[in-house]
Design an enzyme around this catalytic site. Structure first.
Site, short mmCIF file in Angstrom:
data_model
loop_
_atom_site.label_atom_id
_atom_site.label_comp_id
_atom_site.label_asym_id
_atom_site.label_seq_id
_atom_site.Cartn_x
_atom_site.Cartn_y
_atom_site.Cartn_z
N ARG A 1 -2.69 31.39 -36.00
CA ARG A 1 -1.67 32.21 -36.64
C ARG A 1 -2.23 33.59 -36.98
O ARG A 1 -1.57 34.61 -36.89
CB ARG A 1 -1.24 31.50 -37.91
N LYS B 1 -11.64 30.10 -45.07
CA LYS B 1 -10.97 30.41 -43.80
C LYS B 1 -9.93 31.52 -44.00
O LYS B 1 -9.90 32.51 -43.28
CB LYS B 1 -10.27 29.17 -43.25
N ASN B 2 -9.09 31.37 -45.05
CA ASN B 2 -7.96 32.29 -45.21
C ASN B 2 -8.35 33.64 -45.78
O ASN B 2 -7.52 34.54 -45.87
CB ASN B 2 -6.86 31.61 -46.02
N ASP C 1 -1.09 24.33 -49.24
CA ASP C 1 -2.22 23.84 -48.43
C ASP C 1 -2.94 22.66 -49.08
O ASP C 1 -3.83 22.08 -48.46
CB ASP C 1 -3.23 24.98 -48.20
N ARG D 1 7.95 29.65 -39.02
CA ARG D 1 6.91 30.69 -39.18
C ARG D 1 7.26 31.99 -38.44
O ARG D 1 6.46 32.46 -37.61
CB ARG D 1 5.55 30.17 -38.77
N PRO D 2 8.40 32.60 -38.74
CA PRO D 2 8.73 33.87 -38.09
C PRO D 2 7.78 34.97 -38.55
O PRO D 2 7.04 34.79 -39.51
CB PRO D 2 10.16 34.15 -38.60
N ILE D 3 7.76 36.12 -37.86
CA ILE D 3 6.92 37.26 -38.24
C ILE D 3 7.78 38.48 -38.56
O ILE D 3 7.30 39.62 -38.51
CB ILE D 3 5.88 37.57 -37.15
N ASP D 4 9.05 38.23 -38.88
CA ASP D 4 9.97 39.36 -39.12
C ASP D 4 9.49 40.29 -40.22
O ASP D 4 9.59 41.52 -40.11
CB ASP D 4 11.38 38.81 -39.45
N LEU D 5 8.89 39.75 -41.28
CA LEU D 5 8.44 40.61 -42.39
C LEU D 5 7.23 41.45 -41.97
O LEU D 5 7.07 42.60 -42.41
CB LEU D 5 8.09 39.74 -43.61
N CYS E 1 -0.68 26.20 -37.08
CA CYS E 1 -0.11 24.89 -37.46
C CYS E 1 1.40 24.87 -37.32
O CYS E 1 2.08 25.81 -37.75
CB CYS E 1 -0.46 24.56 -38.90
N ARG F 1 -10.28 23.21 -37.18
CA ARG F 1 -9.86 24.61 -37.26
C ARG F 1 -10.24 25.22 -38.61
O ARG F 1 -10.43 26.41 -38.74
CB ARG F 1 -8.34 24.73 -37.07
C1 EPZ Z 1 -0.96 31.83 -45.05
O1 EPZ Z 1 -0.08 31.64 -43.94
C2 EPZ Z 1 -2.08 30.81 -44.85
N1 EPZ Z 1 -2.77 31.08 -43.61
C3 EPZ Z 1 -1.50 29.41 -44.82
O2 EPZ Z 1 -2.56 28.47 -44.73
C4 EPZ Z 1 -0.76 29.15 -46.13
O3 EPZ Z 1 -0.12 27.91 -46.06
C5 EPZ Z 1 0.30 30.25 -46.36
O4 EPZ Z 1 -0.30 31.55 -46.30
C6 EPZ Z 1 0.97 30.11 -47.72
O5 EPZ Z 1 0.04 30.11 -48.73
C7 EPZ Z 1 -3.71 32.07 -43.58
O6 EPZ Z 1 -3.98 32.74 -44.55
C8 EPZ Z 1 -4.42 32.29 -42.30
P1 EPZ Z 1 3.30 33.24 -45.37
P2 EPZ Z 1 1.09 32.69 -43.60
O7 EPZ Z 1 3.51 34.43 -44.50
O8 EPZ Z 1 0.57 34.04 -43.76
C9 EPZ Z 1 7.91 32.73 -44.27
C10 EPZ Z 1 -3.76 26.62 -43.89
O9 EPZ Z 1 -3.54 25.40 -43.90
N2 EPZ Z 1 7.76 34.02 -43.54
O10 EPZ Z 1 3.03 33.44 -46.80
O11 EPZ Z 1 1.68 32.30 -42.33
C11 EPZ Z 1 7.18 31.60 -43.54
O12 EPZ Z 1 7.92 31.07 -42.50
C12 EPZ Z 1 -2.63 27.62 -43.57
O13 EPZ Z 1 -4.87 27.12 -44.14
C13 EPZ Z 1 8.88 34.62 -43.01
O14 EPZ Z 1 10.01 34.12 -43.14
O15 EPZ Z 1 2.12 32.34 -44.78
C14 EPZ Z 1 6.91 30.60 -44.63
O16 EPZ Z 1 8.00 29.77 -44.80
C15 EPZ Z 1 -1.37 26.95 -43.16
N3 EPZ Z 1 8.73 35.78 -42.32
C16 EPZ Z 1 6.70 31.50 -45.83
O17 EPZ Z 1 7.25 32.78 -45.52
C17 EPZ Z 1 7.50 36.38 -42.15
O18 EPZ Z 1 7.40 37.43 -41.50
C18 EPZ Z 1 5.23 31.67 -46.21
O19 EPZ Z 1 4.54 32.24 -45.15
C19 EPZ Z 1 6.37 35.75 -42.70
C20 EPZ Z 1 6.52 34.55 -43.40
#
Ligand code: EPZ
Length: 427
Positions: free
Chosen positions: A92, A22-23, A305, A121-125, A116, A397
């Site tokens: 997401r 999926k990812n 995960d 889960r902010p998108i600031d980065l 989920c 999902r």
């Molecule tokens: C990906 O999510 C995966 N989803 C998630 O899998 C997985 O848990 C996660 O990476 C970590 O391995 C997909 O690939 C579709 P992150 P993502 O950005 O991209 C913070 C599943 O069950 N953050 O690495 O959302 C965030 O809040 C799902 O298959 C910011 O602060 O993960 C979190 O605490 C769930 N600002 C941390 O970073 C940002 O702009 C990790 O998030 C982005 C993230």
């Protein structure tokens, strides 16, 4: 809303092959917009998130075709840059389209992504990274409006190795002028798969899998046929199923080296683990041993995960185990559901203290998120009596026909749509 009825007292045994990831599939589907020729993805999982992503691509004007696990996307007819609110709010990964739509159409308009509820889960980065590439971004009326007529390469030093932000910036940089270097990039294997797909389309990307990813922008890419990698989290889930039920499960068509952290934990619990090039077998003892401390971390650390599945296994292990969830703020909602099944655990902020009990019992529980839901299925299989899990659409999902896979391993999961057995419906 769908519910599943899980029969307890099961011992999972047998061999299953794993679905596509999926990812990996989701960012790759978003990347198809970078190419104005047909792209065929093999091993593309038939899961809700992928269907929703395909729905969004269709709404942007792409033609989409699925034959079993092969999906062909032709974005040569695409023209839209406004992402549909409802569909995008389902997952997401709709946020990945920001990078590819911007690179393709120099403009993008998207709602905030769904997915989920496991933390803020902010998108600031993501947005900061796109701005480093010279995108103009405005957030208004609940939407993210981007202009990117002159995307240009830059050094993007991420504050945190976010998977999604790394992938989004890679997509936008593929057609930007000049070179982009992402520092402190996420190193997840799914990012390596995305790089391999982009290179197969003629884009210039290297370094994925390390903290430094370099993208040299090119004007356009070309079509390709690409096989999506196997799903390491689904692999880990079924192997944890062997551990939770005292069974013996082999998963084939997978990459055992990508879940070494889980395999190490299952060995610590007393399981016999046999690794081969593309398959792995877990034989579990009657009762697991608890494992001291586990902390989730970005790859190659223990994957967040697979935290709920390990949590379910440790709920009936001997002794006390501690899990720290370091990636997401609120990813322990399965704990309260497991307590309804007789588990003993305490949540102190982002740490769980699990005291193993001899046996769980069936109950009426809720899948609050994808992986937490999968963990409840495993716990229900091991429990005494039946368990009803509601909101199992959240599990669909990410898991392709989990009921049939469990059935092939000797367990019973009955799907109920609005309380009616799927099977009964077909009779
Ligand atoms: C990906 O999510 C995966 N989803 C998630 O899998 C997985 O848990 C996660 O990476 C970590 O391995 C997909 O690939 C579709 P992150 P993502 O950005 O991209 C913070 C599943 O069950 N953050 O690495 O959302 C965030 O809040 C799902 O298959 C910011 O602060 O993960 C979190 O605490 C769930 N600002 C941390 O970073 C940002 O702009 C990790 O998030 C982005 C993230």
């Amino acid at each position: 809303m769908s519910n599943w009825l899980v029969h307890g007292g099961a011992v999972l045994e047998g061999t299953v092959s794993v679905q596509g990831s999926k990812n990996a599939a989701l960012p790759i589907l978003a990347a198809t917009l970078l190419v104005e020729e047909p792209v065929t993805l093999l091993n593309c999982p038939a899961i809700r998130d992928a269907e929703n992503m395909l729905g969004i691509l269709k709404s942007l004007g792409c033609s989409v075709k699925r034959e079993a696990d092969a999906v062909t996307v032709d974005s040569s007819t695409a023209s839209g840059f406004v992402l549909p609110t409802a569909l995008s709010g389902e997952l997401r990964s709709s946020i990945f389209l920001l990078g590819s739509v911007l690179a393709r159409f120099h403009e993008a308009d998207a709602p905030y992504p769904g997915g989920c509820e496991i933390g803020n889960r902010p998108i600031d980065l993501h947005l900061w990274g796109l701005k480093r590439l010279n995108a103009q971004i405005e957030e208004r009326g609940g939407r993210i409006c981007c202009k990117g007529g002159n995307l240009s390469g830059a050094v993007v030093d991420l504050e945190y190795p976010s998977v999604g932000a790394t992938e989004n910036i890679m997509l936008a940089a593929c057609r930007a002028a000049g070179e982009t270097t992402i520092c402190n990039a996420a190193c997840e294997p799914e990012i390596v798969d995305l790089q391999q797909f982009l290179c197969a389309c003629g884009f210039r990307v290297h370094g994925a899998g390390t903290p430094t990813v370099v993208i040299e922008g090119v004007e356009r890419g070309h079509g390709t046929v690409f096989r999506v990698m196997p799903d390491r989290i689904v692999t880990g889930t079924y192997l944890a199923g062997a551990a939770v039920t005292g069974g013996d499960v082999t998963v084939t068509g997978t990459q055992p080296e990508l879940i070494e952290t889980l395999l190490g934990k299952l060995s610590e619990c007393g399981c016999a683990v046999t690794r081969n090039a593309d398959s792995v077998r877990v034989r579990a003892p009657k009762r697991l041993r608890g494992v001291g401390f586990t902390g989730t971390r970005p790859y190659p650390g223990f994957p967040t995960d697979l935290q709920p599945q390990l949590f379910a296994a440790l709920s009936t292990a001997e002794g006390t185990s501690v899990i720290a969830e370091n990636v997401f703020e609120s990813r322990f909602r399965h704990a309260q559901e497991l307590r309804k099944m007789g588990a003993k655990n305490r949540i102190l902020d982002r740490t769980a203290i699990i005291t193993g009990v001899k046996k769980l019992h069936g109950a009426f529980v809720t899948a609050h998120d994808l992986r937490g839901g999968a963990a409840l299925v495993l716990a229900g299989l091991a429990a005494e009596g039946d368990t009803t899990i509601q909101h199992t659409e959240r599990i669909e999902r990410g898991y392709e026909r989990m009921d049939s896979v469990i059935g092939a391993l000797g367990g019973t999961v009955i799907r109920k749509e609005n309380g009616i057995d799927e099977e009964e419906k077909t009779r």
